[in-house]
Scaffold this motif. Structure first.
Motif, PDB file in Angstrom:
ATOM      1  N   UNK A  64       3.119 -14.622   5.051  1.00  6.90           N
ATOM      2  CA  UNK A  64       2.950 -14.378   6.486  1.00  6.90           C
ATOM      3  C   UNK A  64       4.277 -13.899   7.082  1.00  6.90           C
ATOM      4  N   UNK A  65       4.233 -13.523   8.343  1.00  8.34           N
ATOM      5  CA  UNK A  65       5.425 -13.001   9.005  1.00  8.34           C
ATOM      6  C   UNK A  65       6.524 -14.060   9.090  1.00  8.34           C
ATOM      7  N   UNK A  66       6.118 -15.303   9.276  1.00  6.31           N
ATOM      8  CA  UNK A  66       7.081 -16.394   9.358  1.00  6.31           C
ATOM      9  C   UNK A  66       7.898 -16.500   8.075  1.00  6.31           C
ATOM     10  N   UNK A  67       7.235 -16.387   6.937  1.00  9.08           N
ATOM     11  CA  UNK A  67       7.938 -16.461   5.651  1.00  9.08           C
ATOM     12  C   UNK A  67       8.896 -15.287   5.484  1.00  9.08           C
ATOM     13  N   UNK A  68       8.481 -14.122   5.924  1.00  7.57           N
ATOM     14  CA  UNK A  68       9.331 -12.933   5.822  1.00  7.57           C
ATOM     15  C   UNK A  68      10.567 -13.077   6.701  1.00  7.57           C
ATOM     16  N   UNK A  69      10.380 -13.475   7.949  1.00  3.38           N
ATOM     17  CA  UNK A  69      11.511 -13.670   8.852  1.00  3.38           C
ATOM     18  C   UNK A  69      12.470 -14.719   8.314  1.00  3.38           C
ATOM     19  N   UNK A  70      11.912 -15.798   7.797  1.00  2.00           N
ATOM     20  CA  UNK A  70      12.745 -16.883   7.283  1.00  2.00           C
ATOM     21  C   UNK A  70      13.603 -16.402   6.119  1.00  2.00           C
ATOM     22  N   UNK A  71      13.014 -15.627   5.212  1.00  2.00           N
ATOM     23  CA  UNK A  71      13.764 -15.102   4.071  1.00  2.00           C
ATOM     24  C   UNK A  71      14.881 -14.162   4.536  1.00  2.00           C
ATOM     25  N   UNK A  72      14.584 -13.341   5.525  1.00  2.00           N
ATOM     26  CA  UNK A  72      15.591 -12.400   6.018  1.00  2.00           C
ATOM     27  C   UNK A  72      16.751 -13.129   6.700  1.00  2.00           C
ATOM     28  N   UNK A  73      16.444 -14.167   7.460  1.00  2.00           N
ATOM     29  CA  UNK A  73      17.494 -14.922   8.135  1.00  2.00           C
ATOM     30  C   UNK A  73      18.334 -15.705   7.123  1.00  2.00           C
ATOM     31  N   UNK A  74      17.685 -16.260   6.091  1.00  2.00           N
ATOM     32  CA  UNK A  74      18.440 -16.956   5.054  1.00  2.00           C
ATOM     33  C   UNK A  74      19.421 -16.034   4.358  1.00  2.00           C
ATOM     34  N   UNK A  75      18.979 -14.829   4.065  1.00  2.00           N
ATOM     35  CA  UNK A  75      19.860 -13.851   3.419  1.00  2.00           C
ATOM     36  C   UNK A  75      21.021 -13.486   4.336  1.00  2.00           C
ATOM     37  N   UNK A  76      20.731 -13.332   5.608  1.00  2.00           N
ATOM     38  CA  UNK A  76      21.784 -12.987   6.563  1.00  2.00           C
ATOM     39  C   UNK A  76      22.816 -14.103   6.671  1.00  2.00           C
ATOM     40  N   UNK A  77      22.380 -15.367   6.708  1.00  2.00           N
ATOM     41  CA  UNK A  77      23.331 -16.468   6.802  1.00  2.00           C
ATOM     42  C   UNK A  77      24.219 -16.552   5.568  1.00  2.00           C
ATOM     43  N   UNK A  78      23.687 -16.198   4.403  1.00  2.00           N
ATOM     44  CA  UNK A  78      24.538 -16.180   3.210  1.00  2.00           C
ATOM     45  C   UNK A  78      25.662 -15.166   3.388  1.00  2.00           C
ATOM     46  N   UNK A  79      25.336 -14.011   3.947  1.00  2.00           N
ATOM     47  CA  UNK A  79      26.363 -13.015   4.219  1.00  2.00           C
ATOM     48  C   UNK A  79      27.329 -13.469   5.295  1.00  2.00           C
ATOM     49  N   UNK A  97      39.958 -17.732  14.290  1.00  2.00           N
ATOM     50  CA  UNK A  97      38.762 -18.033  15.080  1.00  2.00           C
ATOM     51  C   UNK A  97      38.143 -16.757  15.636  1.00  2.00           C
ATOM     52  N   UNK A  98      38.957 -15.902  16.221  1.00  2.00           N
ATOM     53  CA  UNK A  98      38.434 -14.675  16.826  1.00  2.00           C
ATOM     54  C   UNK A  98      37.852 -13.745  15.767  1.00  2.00           C
ATOM     55  N   UNK A  99      38.468 -13.699  14.595  1.00  2.00           N
ATOM     56  CA  UNK A  99      37.943 -12.851  13.521  1.00  2.00           C
ATOM     57  C   UNK A  99      36.579 -13.340  13.059  1.00  2.00           C
ATOM     58  N   UNK A 100      36.394 -14.653  12.984  1.00  2.00           N
ATOM     59  CA  UNK A 100      35.111 -15.195  12.556  1.00  2.00           C
ATOM     60  C   UNK A 100      34.030 -14.892  13.591  1.00  2.00           C
ATOM     61  N   UNK A 101      34.337 -15.114  14.858  1.00  2.00           N
ATOM     62  CA  UNK A 101      33.353 -14.847  15.910  1.00  2.00           C
ATOM     63  C   UNK A 101      33.026 -13.359  15.979  1.00  2.00           C
ATOM     64  N   UNK A 102      34.046 -12.524  15.945  1.00  2.00           N
ATOM     65  CA  UNK A 102      33.817 -11.078  16.021  1.00  2.00           C
ATOM     66  C   UNK A 102      33.062 -10.573  14.786  1.00  2.00           C
ATOM     67  N   UNK A 103      33.429 -11.065  13.613  1.00  2.00           N
ATOM     68  CA  UNK A 103      32.746 -10.651  12.390  1.00  2.00           C
ATOM     69  C   UNK A 103      31.286 -11.066  12.376  1.00  2.00           C
ATOM     70  N   UNK A 104      31.022 -12.249  12.887  1.00  2.00           N
ATOM     71  CA  UNK A 104      29.645 -12.753  12.988  1.00  2.00           C
ATOM     72  C   UNK A 104      28.813 -11.825  13.868  1.00  2.00           C
ATOM     73  N   UNK A 105      29.367 -11.446  14.995  1.00  2.00           N
ATOM     74  CA  UNK A 105      28.648 -10.585  15.930  1.00  2.00           C
ATOM     75  C   UNK A 105      28.485  -9.171  15.378  1.00  2.00           C
ATOM     76  N   UNK A 106      29.518  -8.647  14.761  1.00  2.00           N
ATOM     77  CA  UNK A 106      29.416  -7.295  14.203  1.00  2.00           C
ATOM     78  C   UNK A 106      28.366  -7.243  13.090  1.00  2.00           C
ATOM     79  N   UNK A 107      28.279  -8.303  12.298  1.00  2.00           N
ATOM     80  CA  UNK A 107      27.279  -8.343  11.231  1.00  2.00           C
ATOM     81  C   UNK A 107      25.866  -8.394  11.792  1.00  2.00           C
ATOM     82  N   UNK A 108      25.714  -8.989  12.974  1.00  2.00           N
ATOM     83  CA  UNK A 108      24.391  -9.108  13.598  1.00  2.00           C
ATOM     84  C   UNK A 108      24.010  -7.877  14.415  1.00  2.00           C
ATOM     85  N   UNK A 109      24.971  -6.990  14.668  1.00  2.00           N
ATOM     86  CA  UNK A 109      24.739  -5.902  15.620  1.00  2.00           C
ATOM     87  C   UNK A 109      23.554  -5.023  15.250  1.00  2.00           C
TER      88      UNK A 109
END
Length: 200
Positions: A64-79, A97-109
């Motif tokens: 189902x869509x829930x399983x697909x979304x969950x797998x995609x988010x898990x993969x993203x958190x590993x990155x 600290x700023x590099x971690x926050x900025x990198x997190x946001x850039x990866x999600x962009x």
């Protein structure tokens, strides 16, 4: 079963496993594109068609869509955990600290699926990505502790604050796609409220 028969069967299975991996990658890539375009309205049928696969193949990987979304988010958190560890290597605690926050946001962009998840979509089983998320949070916690101890960020800053700030900026990303100056301005305003001039 003889050793030769077992070997033949194992050899015959290997291409199937490789095909399965490729199909999974195609599904997740297609889902990422369609979630970016349509958000929660993206349908499983459209994802299968965009991936060039049948519904049976899609449902074998993701029921189902829930399983697909969950797998995609898990993969993203590993990155994201890798991004956080790289930022944590910086010698200056404030810059780390700023590099971690900025990198997190850039990866999600460019990841509308992850943006949806962080804004609280109901189509997700968070308990199934607990391990991946916990690994990221642990690194962020250490980075924050070091920055607080060095007097580079406000003394009451917590991981929960990191999540709140990041989620707010990600909402700017999601609702104003393609407007990088907007979310980056949002980030700079948030950092201005987090930074301190440095240790006394």
């Amino acid at each position: 079963m003889t050793d030769s028969t077992a070997g033949q069967r194992a050899g015959a299975e290997r291409p199937l496993r490789a095909d399965a991996r490729r199909n999974r990658e195609r599904i997740m890539a297609a889902a990422g594109e369609l979630f970016a375009r349509h958000g929660r309205a993206a349908q499983m049928e459209d994802i299968a068609a965009h991936a060039g696969l049948g519904m049976g193949t899609l449902y074998r990987h993701f029921p189902n869509k829930q399983a697909l979304l969950t797998a995609m988010v898990g993969e993203r958190f590993r990155g994201m955990a890798d991004v956080a560890r790289a930022g944590a290597e910086l010698a200056d605690p404030g810059e780390a600290f700023e590099a971690v926050l900025r990198g997190y946001l850039e990866a999600a962009e460019d990841d509308a699926t992850f943006q949806l998840a962080l804004m609280g979509t109901e189509d997700l089983r968070w308990e199934q990505v607990h391990g991946e998320k916990a690994e990221f949070v642990a690194v962020v916690g250490r980075v924050i502790e070091r920055a607080v101890a060095a007097g580079r960020v406000r003394a009451d800053l917590t991981v929960a604050d990191f999540t709140m700030v990041a989620s707010g900026i990600i909402s700017t990303m999601y609702f104003k796609p393609g407007s990088a100056p907007d979310w980056r301005r949002h980030l700079e305003v948030a950092l201005a409220g987090i930074r301190t001039p440095g240790p006394a």
